[in-house]
Scaffold this motif. Structure first.
Motif, mmCIF file in Angstrom:
data_model
loop_
_atom_site.group_PDB
_atom_site.id
_atom_site.type_symbol
_atom_site.label_atom_id
_atom_site.label_comp_id
_atom_site.label_asym_id
_atom_site.label_seq_id
_atom_site.Cartn_x
_atom_site.Cartn_y
_atom_site.Cartn_z
ATOM 1 N N SER A 1 -8.140 -100.457 146.235
ATOM 2 C CA SER A 1 -8.928 -100.184 145.036
ATOM 3 C C SER A 1 -10.382 -100.551 145.296
ATOM 4 C CB SER A 1 -8.419 -101.011 143.851
ATOM 5 O OG SER A 1 -7.080 -100.702 143.559
ATOM 6 N N SER B 1 -13.947 -100.986 142.892
ATOM 7 C CA SER B 1 -14.653 -100.902 141.625
ATOM 8 C C SER B 1 -16.151 -100.859 141.881
ATOM 9 C CB SER B 1 -14.307 -102.107 140.744
ATOM 10 O OG SER B 1 -12.940 -102.094 140.416
ATOM 11 N N ASP C 1 -13.390 -83.673 141.123
ATOM 12 C CA ASP C 1 -12.067 -83.862 141.718
ATOM 13 C C ASP C 1 -11.862 -83.110 143.024
ATOM 14 O OD1 ASP C 1 -10.323 -84.025 138.508
ATOM 15 O OD2 ASP C 1 -11.374 -85.562 139.670
ATOM 16 N N SER D 1 -7.748 -91.068 144.654
ATOM 17 C CA SER D 1 -7.831 -90.758 143.229
ATOM 18 C C SER D 1 -8.928 -91.631 142.633
ATOM 19 C CB SER D 1 -6.495 -91.014 142.536
ATOM 20 O OG SER D 1 -6.111 -92.376 142.654
ATOM 21 N N ARG D 2 -9.325 -91.288 141.431
ATOM 22 C CA ARG D 2 -10.375 -92.066 140.785
ATOM 23 C C ARG D 2 -10.152 -92.129 139.294
ATOM 24 N NH1 ARG D 2 -16.003 -89.336 142.056
ATOM 25 N NH2 ARG D 2 -16.720 -90.758 140.434
ATOM 26 N N ASP D 3 -10.644 -93.210 138.711
ATOM 27 C CA ASP D 3 -10.681 -93.377 137.271
ATOM 28 C C ASP D 3 -12.157 -93.403 136.904
ATOM 29 O OD1 ASP D 3 -10.753 -94.327 134.641
ATOM 30 O OD2 ASP D 3 -8.925 -95.497 134.910
ATOM 31 N N THR D 4 -12.643 -92.271 136.454
ATOM 32 C CA THR D 4 -14.071 -92.140 136.195
ATOM 33 C C THR D 4 -14.536 -93.108 135.117
ATOM 34 O OG1 THR D 4 -13.991 -89.810 136.842
ATOM 35 C CG2 THR D 4 -15.896 -90.526 135.565
ATOM 36 N N ALA D 5 -13.716 -93.311 134.102
ATOM 37 C CA ALA D 5 -14.104 -94.205 133.007
ATOM 38 C C ALA D 5 -14.287 -95.637 133.503
ATOM 39 C CB ALA D 5 -13.056 -94.161 131.904
ATOM 40 N N LYS D 6 -13.527 -96.021 134.525
ATOM 41 C CA LYS D 6 -13.608 -97.373 135.068
ATOM 42 C C LYS D 6 -14.482 -97.442 136.317
ATOM 43 C CE LYS D 6 -9.021 -98.783 133.441
ATOM 44 N NZ LYS D 6 -7.675 -99.298 133.842
ATOM 45 N N THR E 1 -13.810 -96.502 139.239
ATOM 46 C CA THR E 1 -12.920 -97.062 140.263
ATOM 47 C C THR E 1 -12.306 -95.939 141.078
ATOM 48 O OG1 THR E 1 -12.437 -98.990 138.889
ATOM 49 C CG2 THR E 1 -10.889 -98.500 140.666
ATOM 50 N N TYR F 1 -9.346 -95.182 144.212
ATOM 51 C CA TYR F 1 -8.155 -95.729 144.834
ATOM 52 C C TYR F 1 -7.822 -94.935 146.106
ATOM 53 C CZ TYR F 1 -7.674 -97.394 140.032
ATOM 54 O OH TYR F 1 -7.912 -97.962 138.805
#
Length: 116
Positions: free
Chosen positions: A21, A23, A55, A70-75, A77, A79
């Motif tokens: 991960s 951040s 993406d 993968s990614r969490d745009t809101a965070k 972050t 992975y």
């Protein structure tokens, strides 16, 4: 400026899995591109995987079908799921992020060791 903090490295047996991960502290603009590089002992740093805000992904041939980004745009972050790990995957893995390919920042790195 983007500050990146990686986690999730460690020792794993061949055939095992790890999830890295990363951040990012910075604006959403500064993380349009996020990805991972790695550097094995005695070798040059190489791209592992990248993912843009729309993406679009890109993988090194050596990890296709085994690693998934993968990614969490809101965070802010990103992975890296690493499956079917091989001793050749042993390296320091560096997260990167930036607003463009010519303006990337890197984290401090996290060690991944694949060994029985």
């Amino acid at each position: 400026q983007v500050q990146l903090v990686e986690s999730g490295g460690g020792l794993v047996q061949p055939g095992g899995s790890l999830r890295l991960s990363c951040s990012a502290a910075g604006s959403a603009f500064s993380t349009i591109i996020m990805g991972w590089d790695r550097q094995a002992p005695g070798k040059q740093r190489e791209l592992v995987a990248t993912m843009t805000r729309d993406d679009t992904t890109n993988y090194a041939d050596s990890v296709k079908g085994r690693f998934f980004i993968s990614r969490d745009t809101a965070k802010n972050t990103v992975y890296l799921q690493m499956n079917s790990l091989e001793p050749e995957d042993t390296a320091i893995y560096y997260c990167n992020a930036g607003p463009s390919w010519s303006r990337l920042y890197w984290g401090q790195g996290t060690q991944v060791t694949v060994s029985s």
